[in-house]
Write a protein that holds these residues in place. Structure first.
Motif, PDB file in Angstrom:
ATOM      1  N   GLU A 168       0.837  -1.192   0.000  1.00  0.00           N
ATOM      2  CA  GLU A 168       0.000   0.000   0.000  1.00  0.00           C
ATOM      3  C   GLU A 168       0.880   1.253   0.000  1.00  0.00           C
ATOM      4  O   GLU A 168       1.828   1.353   0.777  1.00  0.00           O
ATOM      5  N   PRO A 169       0.582   2.218  -0.855  1.00  0.00           N
ATOM      6  CA  PRO A 169       1.369   3.459  -0.863  1.00  0.00           C
ATOM      7  C   PRO A 169       0.987   4.348   0.312  1.00  0.00           C
ATOM      8  O   PRO A 169      -0.146   4.311   0.806  1.00  0.00           O
ATOM      9  N   ARG A 170       1.937   5.141   0.754  1.00  0.00           N
ATOM     10  CA  ARG A 170       1.679   6.123   1.819  1.00  0.00           C
ATOM     11  C   ARG A 170       1.525   7.532   1.263  1.00  0.00           C
ATOM     12  O   ARG A 170       0.843   8.354   1.857  1.00  0.00           O
ATOM     13  N   LYS A 171       2.163   7.787   0.105  1.00  0.00           N
ATOM     14  CA  LYS A 171       2.092   9.116  -0.498  1.00  0.00           C
ATOM     15  C   LYS A 171       1.934   8.962  -2.019  1.00  0.00           C
ATOM     16  O   LYS A 171       2.665   8.186  -2.632  1.00  0.00           O
ATOM     17  N   ILE A 172       1.000   9.719  -2.563  1.00  0.00           N
ATOM     18  CA  ILE A 172       0.759   9.681  -4.009  1.00  0.00           C
ATOM     19  C   ILE A 172       0.730  11.111  -4.536  1.00  0.00           C
ATOM     20  O   ILE A 172       0.104  11.994  -3.930  1.00  0.00           O
ATOM     21  N   ALA A 173       1.400  11.336  -5.650  1.00  0.00           N
ATOM     22  CA  ALA A 173       1.402  12.648  -6.310  1.00  0.00           C
ATOM     23  C   ALA A 173       0.710  12.543  -7.659  1.00  0.00           C
ATOM     24  O   ALA A 173       0.861  11.542  -8.367  1.00  0.00           O
ATOM     25  N   GLY A 261      10.601   4.911  -4.284  1.00  0.00           N
ATOM     26  CA  GLY A 261       9.668   5.932  -4.731  1.00  0.00           C
ATOM     27  C   GLY A 261      10.347   6.948  -5.631  1.00  0.00           C
ATOM     28  O   GLY A 261      11.396   6.680  -6.248  1.00  0.00           O
ATOM     29  N   HIS A 262       9.753   8.144  -5.689  1.00  0.00           N
ATOM     30  CA  HIS A 262      10.188   9.133  -6.656  1.00  0.00           C
ATOM     31  C   HIS A 262      10.188  10.513  -6.021  1.00  0.00           C
ATOM     32  O   HIS A 262       9.271  10.878  -5.291  1.00  0.00           O
ATOM     33  N   VAL A 263      11.205  11.294  -6.336  1.00  0.00           N
ATOM     34  CA  VAL A 263      11.365  12.616  -5.764  1.00  0.00           C
ATOM     35  C   VAL A 263      10.800  13.655  -6.730  1.00  0.00           C
ATOM     36  O   VAL A 263      11.131  13.667  -7.914  1.00  0.00           O
ATOM     37  N   VAL A 264       9.944  14.509  -6.171  1.00  0.00           N
ATOM     38  CA  VAL A 264       9.388  15.630  -6.922  1.00  0.00           C
ATOM     39  C   VAL A 264      10.040  16.903  -6.395  1.00  0.00           C
ATOM     40  O   VAL A 264      10.018  17.155  -5.185  1.00  0.00           O
ATOM     41  N   ARG A 265      10.620  17.680  -7.293  1.00  0.00           N
ATOM     42  CA  ARG A 265      11.233  18.955  -6.913  1.00  0.00           C
ATOM     43  C   ARG A 265      10.320  20.087  -7.373  1.00  0.00           C
ATOM     44  O   ARG A 265       9.921  20.132  -8.539  1.00  0.00           O
ATOM     45  N   TYR A 266      10.019  20.985  -6.447  1.00  0.00           N
ATOM     46  CA  TYR A 266       9.126  22.087  -6.793  1.00  0.00           C
ATOM     47  C   TYR A 266       9.412  23.283  -5.898  1.00  0.00           C
ATOM     48  O   TYR A 266      10.093  23.174  -4.870  1.00  0.00           O
ATOM     49  N   VAL A 267       8.882  24.433  -6.302  1.00  0.00           N
ATOM     50  CA  VAL A 267       8.982  25.655  -5.512  1.00  0.00           C
ATOM     51  C   VAL A 267       7.643  25.871  -4.841  1.00  0.00           C
ATOM     52  O   VAL A 267       6.599  25.921  -5.501  1.00  0.00           O
ATOM     53  N   ASP A 268       7.641  26.002  -3.508  1.00  0.00           N
ATOM     54  CA  ASP A 268       6.376  26.141  -2.798  1.00  0.00           C
ATOM     55  C   ASP A 268       5.898  27.595  -2.803  1.00  0.00           C
ATOM     56  O   ASP A 268       6.522  28.472  -3.413  1.00  0.00           O
ATOM     57  N   GLN A 270       5.984  29.803  -0.642  1.00  0.00           N
ATOM     58  CA  GLN A 270       6.902  30.740   0.010  1.00  0.00           C
ATOM     59  C   GLN A 270       8.183  30.952  -0.800  1.00  0.00           C
ATOM     60  O   GLN A 270       9.105  31.639  -0.346  1.00  0.00           O
ATOM     61  N   GLY A 271       8.252  30.317  -1.980  1.00  0.00           N
ATOM     62  CA  GLY A 271       9.416  30.508  -2.830  1.00  0.00           C
ATOM     63  C   GLY A 271      10.578  29.600  -2.497  1.00  0.00           C
ATOM     64  O   GLY A 271      11.671  29.788  -3.028  1.00  0.00           O
ATOM     65  N   ARG A 272      10.361  28.611  -1.663  1.00  0.00           N
ATOM     66  CA  ARG A 272      11.439  27.712  -1.266  1.00  0.00           C
ATOM     67  C   ARG A 272      11.497  26.509  -2.200  1.00  0.00           C
ATOM     68  O   ARG A 272      10.460  25.981  -2.602  1.00  0.00           O
ATOM     69  N   MET A 273      12.690  26.056  -2.521  1.00  0.00           N
ATOM     70  CA  MET A 273      12.861  24.831  -3.289  1.00  0.00           C
ATOM     71  C   MET A 273      12.647  23.635  -2.359  1.00  0.00           C
ATOM     72  O   MET A 273      13.267  23.545  -1.294  1.00  0.00           O
ATOM     73  N   VAL A 274      11.751  22.750  -2.754  1.00  0.00           N
ATOM     74  CA  VAL A 274      11.376  21.609  -1.916  1.00  0.00           C
ATOM     75  C   VAL A 274      11.626  20.328  -2.689  1.00  0.00           C
ATOM     76  O   VAL A 274      11.346  20.248  -3.891  1.00  0.00           O
ATOM     77  N   GLU A 275      12.146  19.320  -2.010  1.00  0.00           N
ATOM     78  CA  GLU A 275      12.248  17.968  -2.565  1.00  0.00           C
ATOM     79  C   GLU A 275      11.393  17.051  -1.710  1.00  0.00           C
ATOM     80  O   GLU A 275      11.548  17.002  -0.485  1.00  0.00           O
ATOM     81  N   GLU A 276      10.471  16.344  -2.348  1.00  0.00           N
ATOM     82  CA  GLU A 276       9.536  15.503  -1.607  1.00  0.00           C
ATOM     83  C   GLU A 276       9.401  14.166  -2.318  1.00  0.00           C
ATOM     84  O   GLU A 276       9.217  14.108  -3.540  1.00  0.00           O
ATOM     85  N   ALA A 277       9.508  13.079  -1.561  1.00  0.00           N
ATOM     86  CA  ALA A 277       9.430  11.730  -2.126  1.00  0.00           C
ATOM     87  C   ALA A 277       7.990  11.214  -2.061  1.00  0.00           C
ATOM     88  O   ALA A 277       7.284  11.443  -1.073  1.00  0.00           O
ATOM     89  N   PHE A 278       7.577  10.512  -3.108  1.00  0.00           N
ATOM     90  CA  PHE A 278       6.254   9.905  -3.174  1.00  0.00           C
ATOM     91  C   PHE A 278       6.393   8.440  -3.572  1.00  0.00           C
ATOM     92  O   PHE A 278       7.256   8.083  -4.383  1.00  0.00           O
ATOM     93  N   ASP A 279       5.510   7.602  -3.025  1.00  0.00           N
ATOM     94  CA  ASP A 279       5.543   6.171  -3.356  1.00  0.00           C
ATOM     95  C   ASP A 279       5.010   5.906  -4.754  1.00  0.00           C
ATOM     96  O   ASP A 279       5.457   4.979  -5.436  1.00  0.00           O
ATOM     97  N   MET A 280       4.004   6.680  -5.154  1.00  0.00           N
ATOM     98  CA  MET A 280       3.432   6.542  -6.486  1.00  0.00           C
ATOM     99  C   MET A 280       3.270   7.918  -7.108  1.00  0.00           C
ATOM    100  O   MET A 280       3.049   8.904  -6.397  1.00  0.00           O
ATOM    101  N   VAL A 281       3.360   7.953  -8.433  1.00  0.00           N
ATOM    102  CA  VAL A 281       3.115   9.185  -9.183  1.00  0.00           C
ATOM    103  C   VAL A 281       2.103   8.875 -10.270  1.00  0.00           C
ATOM    104  O   VAL A 281       2.271   7.911 -11.030  1.00  0.00           O
ATOM    105  N   VAL A 282       1.052   9.673 -10.315  1.00  0.00           N
ATOM    106  CA  VAL A 282       0.005   9.507 -11.329  1.00  0.00           C
ATOM    107  C   VAL A 282       0.124  10.642 -12.331  1.00  0.00           C
ATOM    108  O   VAL A 282       0.109  11.821 -11.959  1.00  0.00           O
ATOM    109  N   LEU A 283       0.258  10.292 -13.589  1.00  0.00           N
ATOM    110  CA  LEU A 283       0.360  11.278 -14.660  1.00  0.00           C
ATOM    111  C   LEU A 283      -1.044  11.548 -15.206  1.00  0.00           C
ATOM    112  O   LEU A 283      -1.682  10.654 -15.766  1.00  0.00           O
ATOM    113  N   SER A 284      -1.529  12.766 -15.025  1.00  0.00           N
ATOM    114  CA  SER A 284      -2.864  13.140 -15.508  1.00  0.00           C
ATOM    115  C   SER A 284      -2.763  13.434 -17.001  1.00  0.00           C
ATOM    116  O   SER A 284      -2.488  14.557 -17.418  1.00  0.00           O
TER     117      SER A 284
END
Length: 932
Positions: A168-173, A261-268, A270-284
């Motif tokens: 079971e995944p814990r985090k999905i993007a 899992g997979h790391v998603v890099r994004y700017v939140d 507040q303008g901060r660079m964030v790296e966040e890992a997800f167990d699954m990634v769904v492409l819309s």
């Protein structure tokens, strides 16, 4: 595999000659016994497109979606023998000799008056430009594949599991706009319209499957929840369900080596660079057309646009470039299911108008067997339990339920079916009813809401009264809600079957009286939607009355200069007015309103109140409500206090009037979502973003040096309108995203206008001093509460009319004979109002052309001896079916043509005088007691 295709179309509107090539299945359908040996022995495996590619299928397989279900067909492009000349394993092992490799394509020649194209489309394949690692990592899936993962008939039986390890995944993007809004991806520059809402839906469903601790995040550019009630759903996901929405376009992923899992890099925010890992990634993934659509369009002789969608106009949205050929669904452009359903009805209306003179000339009447007289017969009940593939059988022990049913009183036959709703199963069921002499039938399957009428038709075809049928919903009420407890689900399924059998034993045949249909329509509202519906109905040969409260036809379209594509709205409106007013079948009632409504479907009588209080009674068979909506006139932002502040329609009027002032401004500001997407009106008005973009571009063309700013929350130019948005950005229009949680102020700084807001990108306070301020205000409903009450049709909490079913009946009301279209239904642009008006006309014609219709036998009746005449039933019925008349002697009577069988009056009757046929007290009590 395509089993038939159009190879040539010649002729013209009203007289087409169509050549259709039918490709062989290579299987003799008469000999095929669906044993499955051919598929078992076939050595070729290919990705199953009906399972989102998550599993494999053989090159010979069951196609349930085809005309002959539960039979096998060879997938010619993947068959080893047909492509390489070797193998034929299926032929060797088939015990019935059904494999026919000697079959050849055949051609049929058709002569038709109109053609409707429903070619559909496909989803973007991220493997074509694999920037996310989709082909390398099993836990990166498309939205279609994720839908299959969640499905109870999917590869994991409805359990939310990772394809890589079954955990079971814990985090999905969710990553939005994959294959959409990107001019670099095979020229898919448009918005696919559906992805934002389906991603929200999938995240909500994932929460239900994975529990509240599941972390779901949607990475987006703009949340385009523009449809009716979509904004509320978005708010529920964000505020109640805890779905995270992160505004950032993700262009790539990297593996999370430590945790998997997979790391998603994004700017939140507040303008901060964030790296966040997800167990699954769904492409819309977005929507598009098939690669071979260009060849199909060439054969049809219709033009395509740059994205290979059918080229249509805003003012004739279902008409292709070739007269007499119409389009609906995704082939016309990316859209959701309700819009596609509306399109299909609209196309049918256009074809119906063209072919009106030919109506009924080729119609064949179905011969039905005489109904069996069951008087004096003991109940002989047949029980049919559906597996629904694995949808039910994956949880419920179906064989155990069948064995249980065999021992119930009066049950003489019980069996299980793979798919009870399949046509061959229906035929077999009718045969069993005749052979076994069954006089009552119970089907344990899915919801009667969608399938009861289907099984009732099966009984009719077998010569049994359709009301001698009972249905047990063991899908929704057992396998779905108890998927984690198969034993409890099976026990409950047995009890539901027992209850259904207990009731079925006491069922009696019911009759359906025929109701005469007056061949005329009343349309309330003389805007574009009302006039389009009237025009189509008149073209189909029916008399129409159009009621308009103002002194002029046209509605809001009177104030529009052009569409977003640049088409002349006023020229279209003038032509439409002329066609409607000159048609002898259409009567226009200006400065009039409906003051009283009596009657029912097929026989309405509406009283119109005109100028000077003059009244006129109109008899009609159906009603179409097209009362429109209006633009909100705000009380803030200095509107009405400064002439430089105007609404979007005010600006449109100035363009129509040739006022040079707007084009002379040095700085113009558009403010989006004024009065909408707030606590008072939590809905998107759908048209505002596109209108502001269109008008901003017009101002820039008039004055290239003008500074134009659009202050927005989410830009929502959905579908092909994305091109206009891109043109505006490239043309120098500045789009600034303001923070709706902080004040946006309009004030005066001396003689200058001042707009102050917080920019979400720069995260700072900004000021603009415009010479022109345009407010994109909400679309608000017309005051129609009295009308809704008169026709017994519902309004939603925003004041718009509520359709019977958002997908299955998007222009119908639950009240038979009453339909809705245009802005009365909800905010929408001009092209969608036109399409919905045609759809409403098509739905109305299904009644008007019938001349008479059966009325349901499931209606209330009154025991006159027990009735006390208290009137509670009259007060509580939402359809006005109970009434007191002089003939009834102070006792209630039920007007069966108005009764919907809802049972409100029965449950509210203090004296027990009211009963509901098919749901008699004795039958309900027997279900509870469980003993016959």
């Amino acid at each position: 595999m395509t089993l038939s295709e159009v190879t040539e179309v010649s002729g013209q509107e009203g007289d087409f000659h169509v050549s259709v090539t039918q490709h062989p299945r290579y299987v003799d359908m008469e000999k095929c016994i669906a044993c499955g040996l051919c598929a078992e022995k076939c050595p070729k495996k290919v990705p199953d497109e009906y399972d989102g590619g998550l599993s494999k299928r053989k090159a010979i397989y069951v196609r349930y979606a085809q005309a002959v279900p539960l039979k096998y067909a060879i997938d010619a492009p993947n068959c080893i023998y047909l492509t390489k000349g070797k193998c034929r394993a299926c032929e060797k092992f088939c015990p019935s000799g059904a494999i026919r490799f000697d079959e050849q394509p055949t051609t049929r020649e058709l002569n038709v008056g109109a053609i409707i194209t429903t070619i559909g489309g496909t989803t973007y394949n991220p493997a074509d430009r694999d920037t996310y690692g989709y082909t390398r990592h099993p836990d990166i899936v498309t939205s279609i594949e994720f839908e299959r993962i969640l499905s109870s008939s999917g590869p994991y039986g409805g359990h939310l599991l990772k394809p890589s390890d079954g955990k079971e995944p814990r985090k999905i993007a969710w990553l939005q706009c994959v294959g959409s809004r990107d001019v670099h991806v095979a020229e898919r520059g448009y918005c696919s319209s559906v992805c934002c809402t389906y991603a929200i839906k999938e995240a909500m469903l994932a929460k239900e499957h994975g529990g509240p601790d599941l972390d779901t995040a949607i990475f987006y550019i703009d949340v385009r929840a523009y449809g009716k009630d979509f904004e509320r759903y978005y708010n529920r996901a964000k505020d109640d369900a805890g779905v995270r929405f992160i505004r950032s376009r993700i262009t790539g992923l990297s593996p999370a080596e430590d945790e998997g899992g997979h790391v998603v890099r994004y700017v939140d925010e507040q303008g901060r660079m964030v790296e966040e890992a997800f167990d699954m990634v769904v492409l819309s993934v977005g929507l598009g057309t098939e690669e071979d659509v260009s060849e199909t369009a060439r054969r049809l002789g219709v033009d395509l646009d740059q994205y290979r969608f059918a080229d249509t106009s805003t003012l004739e949205p279902i008409q292709t470039s070739r007269p007499g050929i119409y389009v609906c669904g995704v082939f016309q452009g990316p859209k959701d299911i309700p819009t596609s359903v509306i399109d299909s009805s609209a196309a049918a209306a256009a074809a119906g108008g063209l072919l009106a003179e030919a109506r009924w000339t080729l119609t064949k009447t179905k011969e039905l067997p005489a109904e069996t007289d069951i008087r004096g017969q003991s109940p002989r009940i047949g029980v049919f339990v559906c597996r629904c593939g694995t949808n039910i059988a994956g949880v419920v022990d179906v064989p155990a339920v069948v064995e249980w049913a065999r021992d119930l009183p009066f049950v003489v036959h019980a069996e299980e079916n793979l798919f009870s709703c399949a046509q061959d199963t229906q035929d077999k069921m009718a045969e069993v009813i005749r052979e076994q002499g069954l006089n009552r039938v119970v089907v344990a399957a899915c919801t009667p809401k969608t399938h009861e009428t289907l099984f009732q038709e099966t009984l009719t075809n077998a010569g049994v009264n359709k009301y001698l049928f009972e249905m047990a919903n063991i899908r929704n009420q057992c396998s779905w809600v108890h998927r984690d407890d198969p034993e409890a689900a099976t026990t409950k399924a047995k009890e539901l079957v027992r209850m259904a059998v207990s009731k079925a034993a006491l069922l009696e045949p019911l009759t359906e009286p025929m109701l005469r249909i007056l061949p005329s329509a009343l349309i309330i509202g003389g805007g574009v939607a009302g006039m389009v519906a009237a025009k189509n109905l008149a073209e189909q040969g029916f008399d129409v009355h159009v009621v308009e409260k103002s002194s002029t036809l046209g509605g809001n379209a009177r104030f529009l200069q052009e569409t977003w594509r640049g088409e002349d709205v006023q020229a279209y409106l003038e032509k439409l007015r002329s066609e409607v007013t000159s048609n002898p079948r259409i009567q226009i009632h200006l400065e009039s309103s409906v003051s009283r409504v009596e009657g029912f479907v097929g026989d309405f009588e509406s009283t119109l109140e005109g100028p000077g209080g003059r009244q006129e009674r109109i008899a009609h068979g159906v009603t179409i409500i097209a009362t429109g909506a209006r633009e909100l006139k705000p009380k803030d932002f200095l509107y009405g206090q400064d002439p430089r502040v105007m609404t979007a329609l005010d600006l449109e009027r100035s363009f129509l009037d040739g006022d040079p002032a707007p084009g002379q401004a040095e700085t113009a500001v558009f403010i989006q979502c004024v009065g909408s997407r707030n606590a008072e009106r939590p809905y998107c008005s759908k048209v505002c973003c596109t209108a502001s973009i269109k008008n901003a571009l017009k101002l820039k063309r008039q004055n290239p040096g003008m500074k134009v700013f659009v202050l927005y929350r989410d830009m929502r130019p959905y579908g092909l309108r994305e091109d206009l948005y891109r043109e505006a950005r490239e043309g120098g229009v500045s789009f600034l995203r303001y923070d709706a949680s902080l004040p946006l102020e309009v004030s005066k700084a001396g003689e200058r206008l001042r707009v102050a807001f917080t920019d979400r990108v720069l995260r700072s306070q900004m000021e603009v001093f415009p010479d022109l301020l345009v407010l994109a205000t909400a679309t608000v409903p017309s005051p129609v509460a009295d009308l809704a009450q008169q026709y017994k049709v519902p309004l939603n909490e925003d004041g718009f009319f509520v359709e019977a079913h958002v997908k299955l009946r998007p222009v119908d009301f639950a009240t038979d004979g009453v339909f809705v279209c245009g802005l009365a239904h909800g905010p929408k642009p001009l092209d969608e109002s036109i399409t919905q008006a045609q759809a409403a006309a098509a739905r109305a014609v299904t009644l008007l052309s019938s001349k008479e219709m059966p009325v349901s036998g499931t209606v209330a009746w009154v025991d006159q001896a027990a009735c006390s005449g208290c009137g509670v039933c009259v007060a509580i019925c939402p359809y006005g079916a109970p009434r007191f008349t002089e003939e009834s002697g102070g006792k209630a009577q039920i007007q069966s043509t108005l009764c919907k069988g809802c049972g409100l009056c029965v449950s509210s009757c203090r004296s027990g005088a009211l009963c509901l046929k098919g749901f008699e007290t004795s039958q309900i009590m027997q279900m509870i007691q469980g003993a016959v």
